[in-house]
Design a protein around this motif. Sequence first.
Motif, PDB file in Angstrom:
ATOM      1  N   PRO A   1       0.816  -1.236   0.000  1.00 56.61           N
ATOM      2  CA  PRO A   1       0.000   0.000   0.000  1.00 56.61           C
ATOM      3  C   PRO A   1       0.840   1.273   0.000  1.00 56.61           C
ATOM      4  N   ASP A   2       2.101   1.182   0.400  1.00 51.84           N
ATOM      5  CA  ASP A   2       2.925   2.385   0.480  1.00 51.84           C
ATOM      6  C   ASP A   2       3.832   2.562  -0.733  1.00 51.84           C
ATOM      7  N   ALA A   3       3.596   1.781  -1.813  1.00 48.96           N
ATOM      8  CA  ALA A   3       4.444   1.905  -2.998  1.00 48.96           C
ATOM      9  C   ALA A   3       4.206   3.245  -3.681  1.00 48.96           C
ATOM     10  N   PRO A   4       5.272   3.935  -4.100  1.00 49.87           N
ATOM     11  CA  PRO A   4       5.110   5.205  -4.821  1.00 49.87           C
ATOM     12  C   PRO A   4       4.339   5.008  -6.116  1.00 49.87           C
ATOM     13  N   PRO A   5       3.570   5.991  -6.548  1.00 47.00           N
ATOM     14  CA  PRO A   5       2.828   5.881  -7.812  1.00 47.00           C
ATOM     15  C   PRO A   5       3.774   5.552  -8.972  1.00 47.00           C
ATOM     16  N   GLY A   6       3.354   4.583  -9.779  1.00 46.83           N
ATOM     17  CA  GLY A   6       4.139   4.214 -10.948  1.00 46.83           C
ATOM     18  C   GLY A   6       5.200   3.171 -10.702  1.00 46.83           C
ATOM     19  N   GLU A   7       5.442   2.807  -9.442  1.00 43.36           N
ATOM     20  CA  GLU A   7       6.496   1.832  -9.181  1.00 43.36           C
ATOM     21  C   GLU A   7       6.069   0.418  -9.514  1.00 43.36           C
ATOM     22  N   PHE A   8       4.830   0.073  -9.188  1.00 43.08           N
ATOM     23  CA  PHE A   8       4.343  -1.286  -9.421  1.00 43.08           C
ATOM     24  C   PHE A   8       2.950  -1.217 -10.056  1.00 43.08           C
ATOM     25  N   GLU A   9       2.895  -1.123 -11.363  1.00 39.23           N
ATOM     26  CA  GLU A   9       1.626  -1.024 -12.079  1.00 39.23           C
ATOM     27  C   GLU A   9       1.208  -2.410 -12.567  1.00 39.23           C
ATOM     28  N   LEU A  10       0.413  -3.088 -11.745  1.00 39.54           N
ATOM     29  CA  LEU A  10      -0.086  -4.406 -12.113  1.00 39.54           C
ATOM     30  C   LEU A  10      -1.174  -4.284 -13.170  1.00 39.54           C
ATOM     31  N   ARG A  11      -1.440  -5.386 -13.851  1.00 43.58           N
ATOM     32  CA  ARG A  11      -2.550  -5.388 -14.813  1.00 43.58           C
ATOM     33  C   ARG A  11      -3.880  -5.147 -14.090  1.00 43.58           C
ATOM     34  N   PRO A  12      -4.870  -4.610 -14.802  1.00 35.45           N
ATOM     35  CA  PRO A  12      -6.144  -4.283 -14.146  1.00 35.45           C
ATOM     36  C   PRO A  12      -6.822  -5.474 -13.469  1.00 35.45           C
ATOM     37  N   GLU A  13      -6.541  -6.690 -13.928  1.00 40.60           N
ATOM     38  CA  GLU A  13      -7.201  -7.872 -13.368  1.00 40.60           C
ATOM     39  C   GLU A  13      -6.592  -8.337 -12.049  1.00 40.60           C
ATOM     40  N   TRP A  14      -5.557  -7.651 -11.565  1.00 41.83           N
ATOM     41  CA  TRP A  14      -4.805  -8.192 -10.429  1.00 41.83           C
ATOM     42  C   TRP A  14      -5.658  -8.494  -9.189  1.00 41.83           C
ATOM     43  N   PRO A  15      -6.720  -7.737  -8.870  1.00 40.16           N
ATOM     44  CA  PRO A  15      -7.433  -8.051  -7.621  1.00 40.16           C
ATOM     45  C   PRO A  15      -8.024  -9.462  -7.567  1.00 40.16           C
ATOM     46  N   SER A  16      -8.239 -10.087  -8.726  1.00 35.46           N
ATOM     47  CA  SER A  16      -8.830 -11.429  -8.711  1.00 35.46           C
ATOM     48  C   SER A  16      -7.814 -12.521  -9.003  1.00 35.46           C
ATOM     49  N   CYS A  17      -6.521 -12.161  -9.073  1.00 33.55           N
ATOM     50  CA  CYS A  17      -5.523 -13.211  -9.329  1.00 33.55           C
ATOM     51  C   CYS A  17      -4.264 -13.014  -8.500  1.00 33.55           C
ATOM     52  N   VAL A  18      -4.420 -12.486  -7.283  1.00 35.08           N
ATOM     53  CA  VAL A  18      -3.318 -12.461  -6.322  1.00 35.08           C
ATOM     54  C   VAL A  18      -3.736 -13.273  -5.099  1.00 35.08           C
TER      55      VAL A  18
END
Length: 356
Positions: free
Chosen positions: A61-78
């Motif tokens: 949650p504390d990652a700076p903007p742009g550092e870790f841009e996961l694909r939009p589907e990430w909430p259902s595959c982590v």
Amino acid sequence: MGLQHAELSDRILGGWLGRIAGNMLGKPVERGEYWTRERIDRYLRRTDALPLTDYLPPPPPDAPPGEFELRPEWPSCVRGRINGSCRDDDVDYAILGLHLLESHGFSFTTEQVGEMWLRRLPYLQTFTAERVAYRNLANGLKPPQVASHDNPYQEWIGALIRADVFGWTSPGDPSRAAALARRDAVLSHQGNGVWAAMWAAALISAAFTASGPRDAIGTALEQIPASSRLARTVRHTTALYEAGADWSDTLDELASRTGELHWIHSVPNAGVITAGLLYGEGEFTSTLALTVRGGLDTDSNGATAGSVAGVLRGAAAIPAQWTEPLRDRVRSAVFGFDNARIGELAERTVRLAVTA
């Protein structure tokens, strides 16, 4: 082949589960020009996930903007959020290939592959070479023009990701698996794109009877031209492994030789798959982790390596953290197959394999 029915069923189910799990592992970081090996490992260190033994964790949650841009589907595959598999073309094509064989048998034609796409696969769920081929089919072109007309993606990875079902249904017969994969691949690909599909199908077929990944890789190479860039890349990867180079140095060397190619091109991705299989040494979790950490087309590579490892090990040997979150369900864009049971797809595949 010599496999009893129960073992064959376990191996084929292992292939399906391995393909789906590997795809899910790589899906959040599928963007090779952004998700480099270095960025993937930085993400894993920040989320305390090295060594990688499970699906990717949610982003910090504390990652700076742009550092870790996961694909939009990430909430259902982590990890912790998976409830059945996500929909993805790497799995859609395995399902479509199964339906093709059930509908037309092993004597299917390339034209029938195209007809199946038009009837069962939504256009907007195709990409790169497959989307070009789909458009050409809809405009009335026939093979081989479907693959060659206005198609700059002929050697990309799309045909490779369609090859699994031909290996699963040709257990211990890599020559047959490669021939079936070629008939499918030439609808949309040429050159290394076709040879990649033949190699992958033969690799999966060989895994049913091979002593391990190295044996299966060597057998699969016999099915494609030795002078092809794909074969040379796989051989070079194998030579580095056998010479004692570590995994990271091997991938650095591969990148120096293939770095001018697009991250979805079949050749560099075949190198990553080969390295993941060899350095994973037949262990399912290690194979998936190393393959996805290798970068490039992470979900496709994870899917293919997972399929091979699943066949080598069988479903019963796949650790529960990979299979239980899938809930024996697969989402799919293929008409008539959404929310299909993974176990049922595997059973249908077994029926084809024993009657081939």
